[in-house]
Scaffold this motif. Structure first.
Motif, PDB file in Angstrom:
ATOM      1  N   ASP A 146       1.510  -0.358   4.233  1.00 52.90           N
ATOM      2  CA  ASP A 146       2.776  -0.644   3.577  1.00 52.90           C
ATOM      3  C   ASP A 146       2.550  -1.687   2.497  1.00 52.90           C
ATOM      4  N   THR A 147       3.414  -1.651   1.492  1.00 54.03           N
ATOM      5  CA  THR A 147       3.320  -2.563   0.359  1.00 54.03           C
ATOM      6  C   THR A 147       4.725  -2.827  -0.162  1.00 54.03           C
ATOM      7  N   LEU A 148       4.871  -3.912  -0.878  1.00 54.60           N
ATOM      8  CA  LEU A 148       6.169  -4.285  -1.439  1.00 54.60           C
ATOM      9  C   LEU A 148       6.237  -3.919  -2.915  1.00 54.60           C
ATOM     10  N   ASP A 149       7.447  -3.857  -3.438  1.00 57.18           N
ATOM     11  CA  ASP A 149       7.644  -3.404  -4.813  1.00 57.18           C
ATOM     12  C   ASP A 149       6.921  -4.268  -5.846  1.00 57.18           C
ATOM     13  N   PHE A 150       6.666  -5.519  -5.556  1.00 59.57           N
ATOM     14  CA  PHE A 150       5.970  -6.395  -6.503  1.00 59.57           C
ATOM     15  C   PHE A 150       4.473  -6.460  -6.229  1.00 59.57           C
ATOM     16  N   GLN A 151       4.002  -5.683  -5.260  1.00 57.72           N
ATOM     17  CA  GLN A 151       2.589  -5.725  -4.900  1.00 57.72           C
ATOM     18  C   GLN A 151       1.814  -4.582  -5.546  1.00 57.72           C
ATOM     19  N   ALA A 152       1.372  -3.605  -4.758  1.00 57.96           N
ATOM     20  CA  ALA A 152       0.333  -2.692  -5.232  1.00 57.96           C
ATOM     21  C   ALA A 152       0.671  -1.207  -5.119  1.00 57.96           C
ATOM     22  N   LYS A 153       1.943  -0.839  -5.144  1.00 55.05           N
ATOM     23  CA  LYS A 153       2.297   0.580  -5.016  1.00 55.05           C
ATOM     24  C   LYS A 153       1.587   1.460  -6.051  1.00 55.05           C
ATOM     25  N   PRO A 154       1.593   1.123  -7.356  1.00 57.51           N
ATOM     26  CA  PRO A 154       0.891   1.977  -8.326  1.00 57.51           C
ATOM     27  C   PRO A 154      -0.614   2.088  -8.031  1.00 57.51           C
ATOM     28  N   PHE A 155      -1.221   1.015  -7.585  1.00 51.62           N
ATOM     29  CA  PHE A 155      -2.635   1.042  -7.222  1.00 51.62           C
ATOM     30  C   PHE A 155      -2.875   2.041  -6.093  1.00 51.62           C
ATOM     31  N   TYR A 156      -2.083   1.963  -5.030  1.00 49.68           N
ATOM     32  CA  TYR A 156      -2.270   2.873  -3.908  1.00 49.68           C
ATOM     33  C   TYR A 156      -1.997   4.325  -4.308  1.00 49.68           C
ATOM     34  N   GLU A 157      -1.025   4.541  -5.168  1.00 49.53           N
ATOM     35  CA  GLU A 157      -0.757   5.910  -5.630  1.00 49.53           C
ATOM     36  C   GLU A 157      -1.966   6.466  -6.378  1.00 49.53           C
ATOM     37  N   ILE A 209      11.923  -3.772  -2.326  1.00 48.59           N
ATOM     38  CA  ILE A 209      11.669  -2.499  -1.640  1.00 48.59           C
ATOM     39  C   ILE A 209      10.338  -2.605  -0.907  1.00 48.59           C
ATOM     40  N   ARG A 210      10.312  -2.137   0.323  1.00 47.83           N
ATOM     41  CA  ARG A 210       9.084  -2.049   1.107  1.00 47.83           C
ATOM     42  C   ARG A 210       8.747  -0.572   1.257  1.00 47.83           C
ATOM     43  N   TYR A 211       7.511  -0.210   0.834  1.00 50.13           N
ATOM     44  CA  TYR A 211       7.070   1.183   0.860  1.00 50.13           C
ATOM     45  C   TYR A 211       6.068   1.397   1.996  1.00 50.13           C
ATOM     46  N   PHE A 212       6.281   2.453   2.757  1.00 47.66           N
ATOM     47  CA  PHE A 212       5.332   2.880   3.781  1.00 47.66           C
ATOM     48  C   PHE A 212       4.631   4.107   3.239  1.00 47.66           C
ATOM     49  N   MET A 213       3.318   4.023   3.133  1.00 50.36           N
ATOM     50  CA  MET A 213       2.534   5.041   2.430  1.00 50.36           C
ATOM     51  C   MET A 213       1.478   5.639   3.346  1.00 50.36           C
ATOM     52  N   GLU A 214       1.135   6.898   3.075  1.00 48.27           N
ATOM     53  CA  GLU A 214       0.116   7.609   3.842  1.00 48.27           C
ATOM     54  C   GLU A 214      -0.798   8.380   2.914  1.00 48.27           C
ATOM     55  N   LYS A 215      -1.967   8.681   3.442  1.00 42.53           N
ATOM     56  CA  LYS A 215      -2.961   9.481   2.714  1.00 42.53           C
ATOM     57  C   LYS A 215      -3.776  10.274   3.737  1.00 42.53           C
ATOM     58  N   TYR A 261      -2.419   7.714  -2.154  1.00 40.15           N
ATOM     59  CA  TYR A 261      -1.387   7.436  -1.152  1.00 40.15           C
ATOM     60  C   TYR A 261      -0.032   7.890  -1.675  1.00 40.15           C
ATOM     61  N   GLN A 262       0.804   8.354  -0.751  1.00 39.11           N
ATOM     62  CA  GLN A 262       2.151   8.791  -1.097  1.00 39.11           C
ATOM     63  C   GLN A 262       3.172   8.041  -0.253  1.00 39.11           C
ATOM     64  N   VAL A 263       4.294   7.732  -0.854  1.00 45.76           N
ATOM     65  CA  VAL A 263       5.375   7.067  -0.129  1.00 45.76           C
ATOM     66  C   VAL A 263       5.984   8.065   0.853  1.00 45.76           C
ATOM     67  N   LYS A 264       6.037   7.669   2.115  1.00 42.61           N
ATOM     68  CA  LYS A 264       6.656   8.504   3.152  1.00 42.61           C
ATOM     69  C   LYS A 264       8.023   7.967   3.545  1.00 42.61           C
ATOM     70  N   TYR A 265       8.214   6.666   3.351  1.00 41.67           N
ATOM     71  CA  TYR A 265       9.478   6.037   3.715  1.00 41.67           C
ATOM     72  C   TYR A 265       9.584   4.737   2.946  1.00 41.67           C
ATOM     73  N   GLN A 266      10.801   4.346   2.610  1.00 44.63           N
ATOM     74  CA  GLN A 266      10.975   3.063   1.953  1.00 44.63           C
ATOM     75  C   GLN A 266      12.202   2.359   2.504  1.00 44.63           C
ATOM     76  N   LEU A 267      12.102   1.049   2.569  1.00 45.97           N
ATOM     77  CA  LEU A 267      13.228   0.207   2.967  1.00 45.97           C
ATOM     78  C   LEU A 267      13.782  -0.440   1.708  1.00 45.97           C
TER      79      LEU A 267
END
Length: 136
Positions: free
Chosen positions: A98-109, A127-133, A113-119
């Motif tokens: 998981d990662t936060l909106d100000f952290q590393a979502k573009p890096f993981y993508e 926003i908190r993103y839960f990602m899987e690969k 990695y794909q977002v499976k759920y977000q808070l």
């Protein structure tokens, strides 16, 4: 008779964590295998590191950190690739983090990695993103 008491201590948090882990282990058919890698500088100071667990068929990436002085040099990618390879060797077929909106979502993508759920509104306006690969 039972008495309700307030207890905001870290000791209570740790006690509950230990008891729930002990209970859960009776029902899981897998053990948690810790994995970690780090880059150190000439003074043996950590400049980038990753820590994860293999838990059955899952690689759970807990922490991936790079010091600001070494960002954009490929160290995070190397760490993630290495931990994924080791996870696969130990039977992991999926990775989760998981990662936060100000952290590393573009890096993981970029790493697949794909977002499976977000808070949303986490903890208030982020926003908190839960990602899987898939690792296979």
């Amino acid at each position: 008779m039972y008495q309700l008491k307030s207890d905001d201590s870290e000791n209570l948090n740790q006690l509950l964590r230990e008891r729930i882990i002990a209970y859960n282990q009776q029902h899981f058919d897998a053990e948690r295998i810790p994995l970690g890698y780090k880059f150190v500088d000439k003074n043996q100071q950590i400049v980038a590191a990753v820590f994860a667990h293999v838990f059955g068929h899952w690689l759970q990436v807990n922490w991936l950190w790079c010091d600001e002085t070494v960002r954009a040099q490929g160290l995070a990618t190397k760490l993630l690739v290495k931990i994924e390879q080791k996870g696969k060797q130990l039977g992991a077929m999926q990775a989760q983090l998981d990662t936060l909106d100000f952290q590393a979502k573009p890096f993981y993508e970029k790493q697949g990695y794909q977002v499976k759920y977000q808070l949303n509104n986490y903890p208030r306006s982020g926003i908190r993103y839960f990602m899987e690969k898939a690792l296979i």
